[in-house]
Design an enzyme around this catalytic site. Structure first.
Site, PDB file in Angstrom:
ATOM      1  N   VAL A 146      -7.238   5.274  22.616  1.00 26.31           N
ATOM      2  CA  VAL A 146      -6.160   6.242  22.462  1.00 26.31           C
ATOM      3  C   VAL A 146      -6.727   7.459  21.736  1.00 26.31           C
ATOM      4  O   VAL A 146      -7.210   7.344  20.612  1.00 26.31           O
ATOM      5  CB  VAL A 146      -4.988   5.648  21.667  1.00 26.31           C
ATOM      6  CG1 VAL A 146      -3.877   6.685  21.498  1.00 26.31           C
ATOM      7  CG2 VAL A 146      -4.460   4.397  22.362  1.00 26.31           C
ATOM      8  N   GLU A 216      -6.183  -4.211  11.195  1.00 21.53           N
ATOM      9  CA  GLU A 216      -5.392  -4.892  10.169  1.00 21.53           C
ATOM     10  C   GLU A 216      -4.369  -5.811  10.829  1.00 21.53           C
ATOM     11  O   GLU A 216      -3.962  -5.609  11.961  1.00 21.53           O
ATOM     12  CB  GLU A 216      -4.710  -3.855   9.270  1.00 21.53           C
ATOM     13  CG  GLU A 216      -5.727  -2.943   8.566  1.00 21.53           C
ATOM     14  CD  GLU A 216      -5.114  -1.966   7.584  1.00 21.53           C
ATOM     15  OE1 GLU A 216      -4.030  -2.270   7.030  1.00 21.53           O
ATOM     16  OE2 GLU A 216      -5.714  -0.892   7.359  1.00 21.53           O
ATOM     17  N   TYR A 217      -3.975  -6.846  10.096  1.00 24.07           N
ATOM     18  CA  TYR A 217      -3.025  -7.845  10.574  1.00 24.07           C
ATOM     19  C   TYR A 217      -3.528  -8.549  11.832  1.00 24.07           C
ATOM     20  O   TYR A 217      -2.791  -8.765  12.793  1.00 24.07           O
ATOM     21  CB  TYR A 217      -1.647  -7.212  10.801  1.00 24.07           C
ATOM     22  CG  TYR A 217      -1.075  -6.602   9.545  1.00 24.07           C
ATOM     23  CD1 TYR A 217      -0.513  -7.400   8.555  1.00 24.07           C
ATOM     24  CD2 TYR A 217      -1.134  -5.228   9.329  1.00 24.07           C
ATOM     25  CE1 TYR A 217      -0.013  -6.839   7.379  1.00 24.07           C
ATOM     26  CE2 TYR A 217      -0.644  -4.663   8.167  1.00 24.07           C
ATOM     27  CZ  TYR A 217      -0.079  -5.478   7.195  1.00 24.07           C
ATOM     28  OH  TYR A 217       0.398  -4.933   6.042  1.00 24.07           O
ATOM     29  N   MET A 279     -10.351  -1.820   0.664  1.00 24.71           N
ATOM     30  CA  MET A 279      -9.068  -1.142   0.463  1.00 24.71           C
ATOM     31  C   MET A 279      -8.407  -1.716  -0.795  1.00 24.71           C
ATOM     32  O   MET A 279      -7.503  -2.552  -0.716  1.00 24.71           O
ATOM     33  CB  MET A 279      -8.191  -1.307   1.699  1.00 24.71           C
ATOM     34  CG  MET A 279      -8.769  -0.655   2.936  1.00 24.71           C
ATOM     35  SD  MET A 279      -7.729  -0.770   4.413  1.00 24.71           S
ATOM     36  CE  MET A 279      -8.002  -2.490   4.881  1.00 24.71           C
ATOM     37  N   THR A 280      -8.858  -1.257  -1.957  1.00 23.75           N
ATOM     38  CA  THR A 280      -8.449  -1.861  -3.224  1.00 23.75           C
ATOM     39  C   THR A 280      -7.179  -1.243  -3.807  1.00 23.75           C
ATOM     40  O   THR A 280      -6.957  -1.288  -5.017  1.00 23.75           O
ATOM     41  CB  THR A 280      -9.583  -1.725  -4.257  1.00 23.75           C
ATOM     42  OG1 THR A 280      -9.938  -0.351  -4.368  1.00 23.75           O
ATOM     43  CG2 THR A 280     -10.794  -2.521  -3.842  1.00 23.75           C
ATOM     44  N   TYR A 281      -6.361  -0.650  -2.964  1.00 23.72           N
ATOM     45  CA  TYR A 281      -5.140  -0.006  -3.423  1.00 23.72           C
ATOM     46  C   TYR A 281      -3.931  -0.618  -2.730  1.00 23.72           C
ATOM     47  O   TYR A 281      -4.052  -1.620  -2.030  1.00 23.72           O
ATOM     48  CB  TYR A 281      -5.204   1.506  -3.178  1.00 23.72           C
ATOM     49  CG  TYR A 281      -5.842   1.897  -1.866  1.00 23.72           C
ATOM     50  CD1 TYR A 281      -5.145   1.823  -0.668  1.00 23.72           C
ATOM     51  CD2 TYR A 281      -7.171   2.321  -1.828  1.00 23.72           C
ATOM     52  CE1 TYR A 281      -5.726   2.175   0.533  1.00 23.72           C
ATOM     53  CE2 TYR A 281      -7.771   2.670  -0.625  1.00 23.72           C
ATOM     54  CZ  TYR A 281      -7.050   2.593   0.552  1.00 23.72           C
ATOM     55  OH  TYR A 281      -7.644   2.925   1.744  1.00 23.72           O
ATOM     56  N   GLU A 282      -2.757  -0.049  -2.953  1.00 30.06           N
ATOM     57  CA  GLU A 282      -1.474  -0.530  -2.427  1.00 30.06           C
ATOM     58  C   GLU A 282      -1.006  -1.813  -3.113  1.00 30.06           C
ATOM     59  O   GLU A 282      -0.320  -2.631  -2.519  1.00 30.06           O
ATOM     60  CB  GLU A 282      -1.511  -0.723  -0.904  1.00 30.06           C
ATOM     61  CG  GLU A 282      -1.437   0.570  -0.104  1.00 30.06           C
ATOM     62  CD  GLU A 282      -0.084   1.261  -0.193  1.00 30.06           C
ATOM     63  OE1 GLU A 282       0.842   0.935   0.572  1.00 30.06           O
ATOM     64  OE2 GLU A 282       0.044   2.172  -1.054  1.00 30.06           O
TER      65      GLU A 282
END
Length: 432
Positions: A146, A216-217, A279-282
């Site tokens: 895409v 992800e997921y 991704m060490t945030y959220e």
């Protein structure tokens, strides 16, 4: 470089005088107007120049770089007020170097940007970047690519020597990551062949330096298939001279349960890719309970686990440049935080007269205020103190670099902070 925490009565001018710096440079390095109001508890980056050059008629950034034996990029980094642009004005104070600054380590610096990013924000950040990653190319279940309107970002990147990374994800138009698209691709060798060919073709046409894979997921049963897919991409693209980075969800153990985590096998993906992005945030997130976005103990725990599975020189540490504003009281599944830039968060505190606190455990700033309807809010954000902790962690552990999410969320003071603490890696790329 030092970090000044604003006390009652402080102004831009008084803080500048206290530390012996020019008010206009202090204001520029913190994204402030010279007469801006400051919030009690607000952190300001203060860099004390050792050598200043007063620009004369006829001076150019190129001539001055040559005269002082520096690169143009170095001068741009040391003078944030130029906003990544080479135009000088007679009378401008140009900083050649700073007193008492020595980099902690050499790190690569990556940052993500949407195609619609404001051009001025992009230009200002580019001198500080090793890599620029336009966000994002998606996939179809059959392995189609895409497209992304990335031409403007790719044209801007080489102006300051940032090597572009192509970002590949399972994000769809509705803003979510598609488990179904990931599963369809990973269960079909034909779809993977189609996608691999499209990636090679697009990266060659657009001269991307490397690839950042962010699925992800992914269903847990596809853990090995996902790692094998990343390995296949690495083998294909490395043969073309292009590295592959894999994004990893923030795990603290191999046994961590949940759709976000189980297929992200740190050991397998660390072996499959040239590097990984943590991704060490959220931790604090839109519908989650109010808390720091990237509390230092949790960041340390994720990194500690990662270091138990792969070498530090393969790791990029994620850094958030944004803030969340939660209305209170918090109701699970109902309360929704508003996303701000961290710079907007500090400015809002100053405008409302809110006092900023600093959580010594989370190593993150926050404040409370009441809106026009008298409803209480809490805002958690990042500032020079919290990001300094994370940069020192990355440098101290010998990581390959850091990655910033994302450039459209303005935090001016991060860039002078980064330049003061880090020797930023430069990649020689064809388009430069």
């Amino acid at each position: 470089m030092l970090i000044h925490v604003v006390k009652r009565g402080d102004t831009v001018s008084s803080v500048a005088a206290m530390h012996g710096v020019l008010p206009q440079l202090l204001a520029a390095d913190n994204g402030l107007a010279a007469d801006a109001s400051l919030a009690v508890g607000q952190a300001l980056v203060v860099r004390v120049p050792r050598t200043l050059h007063t620009v004369r008629a006829g001076d150019t950034l190129f001539s001055l770089a040559r005269h002082y034996g520096l690169s143009v990029r170095t001068l741009l980094r040391r003078n944030f007020y130029l906003h990544g642009r080479a135009a000088l004005r007679a009378g401008d104070p140009l900083v050649i170097d700073y007193a008492d600054e020595a980099p902690l380590a050499r790190l690569g610096v990556n940052a993500y940007a949407y195609p619609h990013i404001d051009a001025a924000l992009l230009d200002a950040a580019l001198p500080y970047l090793t890599y620029l990653t336009p966000f994002t190319y998606g996939i179809t279940p059959a392995g189609g690519l895409v497209p992304l309107a990335d031409d403007a970002l790719l044209a801007a990147a080489p102006r300051c020597g940032a090597a572009p990374l192509m970002h590949l994800s399972t994000l769809t138009d509705d803003g979510g990551f598609s488990s179904d698209n990931a599963e369809a691709l990973l269960r079909s060798e034909h779809a993977q062949n189609t996608l691999a060919a499209a990636l090679s073709r697009t990266m060659a046409q657009k001269d991307y330096y490397g690839l950042d894979v962010d699925f992800e997921y992914v269903p847990s049963g596809l853990r090995e298939a996902y790692a094998a897919f990343v390995c296949r991409l690495r083998e294909t693209l490395n043969a073309e001279g292009r590295p592959v980075i894999a994004a990893l969800a923030p795990k603290t153990s191999a046994q961590q349960r949940g759709l976000l985590y189980e297929a992200h096998d740190y050991a397998l993906l660390g072996a499959a890719a040239n590097a990984v992005f943590l991704m060490t945030y959220e931790w604090g997130y839109t519908y989650g309970e109010p808390m720091a976005i990237a509390p230092l103990p949790q960041v340390r725990a994720v990194l500690s686990y990662a270091l138990s599975e792969l070498p530090p020189e393969k790791i990029f540490l994620g850094l958030p440049l944004y803030a969340y504003d939660w209305p209170l009281p918090y109701e699970a599944g109902i309360t929704k935080a508003v996303t701000l830039s961290s710079q907007q968060a500090a400015a809002q505190a100053a405008r409302l007269g809110a006092e900023i606190s600093y959580d010594e455990t989370a190593r993150s700033p926050y404040y409370h205020y009441r809106d026009l309807a008298r409803r209480e809010h809490v805002v958690w954000f990042e500032d020079a103190r919290s990001l300094s902790e994370k940069l020192r962690l990355a440098a101290g552990e010998g990581l390959q670099g850091v990655g910033c999410w994302q450039l459209g969320r303005e935090l001016t003071q991060f860039w002078p902070l980064l330049d003061a603490l880090i020797d930023i890696e430069v990649i020689v790329h064809a388009r430069q």
